[in-house]
Enzyme design. Structure first.
Site, short mmCIF file in Angstrom:
data_model
loop_
_atom_site.label_atom_id
_atom_site.label_comp_id
_atom_site.label_asym_id
_atom_site.label_seq_id
_atom_site.Cartn_x
_atom_site.Cartn_y
_atom_site.Cartn_z
N ALA A 66 -10.05 2.51 0.89
CA ALA A 66 -9.42 2.47 2.23
C ALA A 66 -9.07 3.88 2.69
O ALA A 66 -8.66 4.73 1.90
CB ALA A 66 -8.19 1.60 2.20
N GLY A 111 -11.49 0.08 -2.70
CA GLY A 111 -12.42 -0.75 -1.92
C GLY A 111 -13.87 -0.32 -2.10
O GLY A 111 -14.78 -1.14 -1.99
N GLU A 114 -14.95 -2.01 -5.05
CA GLU A 114 -15.04 -3.44 -4.75
C GLU A 114 -16.30 -3.78 -3.96
O GLU A 114 -16.88 -4.86 -4.15
CB GLU A 114 -13.77 -3.90 -4.01
CG GLU A 114 -12.54 -3.85 -4.92
CD GLU A 114 -11.26 -4.20 -4.19
OE1 GLU A 114 -10.89 -3.46 -3.26
OE2 GLU A 114 -10.64 -5.20 -4.55
N GLU A 134 -5.36 0.99 -7.03
CA GLU A 134 -4.40 0.38 -6.11
C GLU A 134 -2.97 0.33 -6.66
O GLU A 134 -2.01 0.60 -5.93
CB GLU A 134 -4.87 -1.03 -5.71
CG GLU A 134 -5.98 -1.04 -4.67
CD GLU A 134 -7.37 -0.86 -5.23
OE1 GLU A 134 -8.33 -1.02 -4.48
OE2 GLU A 134 -7.50 -0.57 -6.44
C1 LIG Z 1 -8.77 -2.61 0.32
C2 LIG Z 1 -8.93 -1.27 -0.26
C3 LIG Z 1 -7.83 -0.54 -0.72
C4 LIG Z 1 -8.04 0.79 -1.28
O1 LIG Z 1 -9.16 1.24 -1.49
S1 LIG Z 1 -6.63 1.76 -1.67
C5 LIG Z 1 -7.29 3.45 -1.72
C6 LIG Z 1 -7.98 3.72 -3.02
N1 LIG Z 1 -8.57 5.06 -3.05
C7 LIG Z 1 -7.89 6.14 -3.53
O2 LIG Z 1 -6.75 6.03 -3.93
C8 LIG Z 1 -8.65 7.44 -3.60
C9 LIG Z 1 -7.78 8.57 -3.04
N2 LIG Z 1 -8.51 9.85 -3.15
C10 LIG Z 1 -8.52 10.55 -4.30
O3 LIG Z 1 -8.03 10.12 -5.33
C11 LIG Z 1 -9.22 11.87 -4.29
O4 LIG Z 1 -9.34 12.31 -2.95
C12 LIG Z 1 -10.62 11.80 -4.90
C13 LIG Z 1 -10.51 11.58 -6.40
C14 LIG Z 1 -11.42 10.70 -4.24
C15 LIG Z 1 -11.34 13.12 -4.62
O5 LIG Z 1 -10.53 14.19 -5.10
P1 LIG Z 1 -11.02 15.67 -4.81
O6 LIG Z 1 -12.41 15.85 -5.27
O7 LIG Z 1 -9.95 16.58 -5.37
O8 LIG Z 1 -11.05 15.84 -3.22
P2 LIG Z 1 -9.78 15.71 -2.22
O9 LIG Z 1 -9.44 17.08 -1.73
O10 LIG Z 1 -8.71 14.88 -2.81
O11 LIG Z 1 -10.45 14.86 -1.02
C16 LIG Z 1 -11.47 15.46 -0.19
C17 LIG Z 1 -11.16 15.00 1.22
O12 LIG Z 1 -11.36 13.57 1.29
C18 LIG Z 1 -10.14 12.96 1.74
N3 LIG Z 1 -9.96 11.65 1.11
C19 LIG Z 1 -10.13 11.35 -0.20
N4 LIG Z 1 -9.84 10.06 -0.42
C20 LIG Z 1 -9.47 9.52 0.79
C21 LIG Z 1 -9.05 8.24 1.24
N5 LIG Z 1 -9.01 7.17 0.39
N6 LIG Z 1 -8.73 8.08 2.55
C22 LIG Z 1 -8.83 9.11 3.42
N7 LIG Z 1 -9.25 10.37 3.06
C23 LIG Z 1 -9.54 10.55 1.75
C24 LIG Z 1 -9.03 13.92 1.31
O13 LIG Z 1 -7.89 13.70 2.10
C25 LIG Z 1 -9.69 15.26 1.57
O14 LIG Z 1 -9.65 15.50 2.98
P3 LIG Z 1 -9.03 16.89 3.51
O15 LIG Z 1 -9.89 17.97 2.87
O16 LIG Z 1 -9.13 16.80 4.99
O17 LIG Z 1 -7.62 16.92 2.98
#
Ligand code: A1D88
Length: 260
Positions: A66, A111, A114, A134
């Site tokens: 998400a 997601g 998923e 999550e």
């Molecule tokens: C029904 C569904 C529910 C769900 O899915 S709940 C959400 C579950 N997902 C997460 O928790 C993942 C969150 N993201 C992370 O843990 C990390 O990111 C990563 C491991 C995926 C990547 O880490 P790294 O390689 O260090 O890159 P970075 O600087 O953290 O991210 C690069 C850019 O991508 C954006 N981004 C990453 N994940 C999300 C996300 N889930 N929603 C929106 N943006 C995201 C960041 O913010 C950033 O962007 P900017 O450079 O502009 O700060």
């Protein structure tokens, strides 16, 4: 057809469906959920599409779940509306009637994982990372992860991944049966194109009926499953493709199926 956040390429009877939000690691936005529902509905109606593959396109991630930036500014009503839309998107993947394979490069988290679990099976390259984080956000997987993952790897391993929110590597995912195969980085596209070519040289109606029989059968006891398998088998019995299959064998040539 054009969609804002998803690209669709066609190759013979195969549709290559690619998330196209590389700037956000293919994070699942409201628009991307809408686009995915529309894309899969469109491909379901296309008689010349016999199978599809879901990829992360040009991004270094398959899908990171998400969009937490979009979500941050949502009120309760907006969250409820988005949740209903997201559930529809996950169910659209799970209920897609044709073979739908996930090809994962990079992160498949929340997601994103998923969506892959809702496909018929997953292939990945060695960069793939899977996880359901999550609970680290004080929520639970809401796209079928608590249902599909235990059905694939068993309750105990599913509970370990969901309770910890831990990420696992492609080789670990393969060892746990989450992923059917892992290929070297740079070889995923070649692999899924070959795999889809292999699948779509077969009878398209039989592919759909086999999927129906398997998906239904694993949820019921054996006799009921066998009865449903017979129903699916009978659908194939009356197809012209079945006659073509028999003709081709006896004429020692490759069959040319038409989906009828
Ligand atoms: C029904 C569904 C529910 C769900 O899915 S709940 C959400 C579950 N997902 C997460 O928790 C993942 C969150 N993201 C992370 O843990 C990390 O990111 C990563 C491991 C995926 C990547 O880490 P790294 O390689 O260090 O890159 P970075 O600087 O953290 O991210 C690069 C850019 O991508 C954006 N981004 C990453 N994940 C999300 C996300 N889930 N929603 C929106 N943006 C995201 C960041 O913010 C950033 O962007 P900017 O450079 O502009 O700060």
């Amino acid at each position: 057809m054009e969609w804002e956040t998803i690209e669709v390429a066609r190759e013979d009877h195969v549709a290559i469906v690619s998330f196209n939000r590389p700037e956000a690691l293919n994070a699942l936005s409201t628009q991307m959920a809408k686009d995915l529902i529309n894309v899969l509905g469109y491909l379901e109606e296309k008689k010349d599409v016999w199978a599809a593959v879901l990829t992360g396109g040009k991004s270094r991630a398959f899908c990171v779940g998400a969009d937490l930036k979009e979500r941050k500014n949502m009120d309760t009503e907006q969250m409820k509306r988005q949740r209903a839309l997201f559930v529809k998107a996950f169910k659209t993947v799970m209920n897609f009637p044709k073979p739908l394979i996930a090809a994962v490069h990079g992160y498949a988290l929340g997601g994103g994982f998923e969506f892959a679990l809702g496909c018929d099976f997953i292939i990945a390259d060695e960069t793939a990372v899977f996880g359901l984080p999550e609970v680290t956000l004080a929520i639970i997987p809401g796209g079928g992860g608590t249902q599909n993952l235990p059905r694939i790897i068993g309750k105990h391993r599913a509970k370990e991944l969901i309770f910890t929110g831990r990420r696992i590597s492609a080789p670990e995912a393969a060892a746990w049966g989450i992923v059917n195969r892992v290929v070297p980085e740079g070889e995923l596209e070649k692999t899924y194109r070959e795999l889809m070519k292999e699948i779509t040289q077969n009878g398209p109606i039989a592919l759909q009926q086999a999927k129906r029989a398997i998906n239904f059968g694993v949820e019921v006891e054996l006799d009921t499953g066998m009865a449903f398998e017979a129903e699916c088998y009978n659908v194939c019995l009356t197809t012209e493709d079945r006659n073509e299959g028999l003709r081709a064998f006896n004429e020692k040539r490759k069959p040319v199926y038409k989906g009828c």
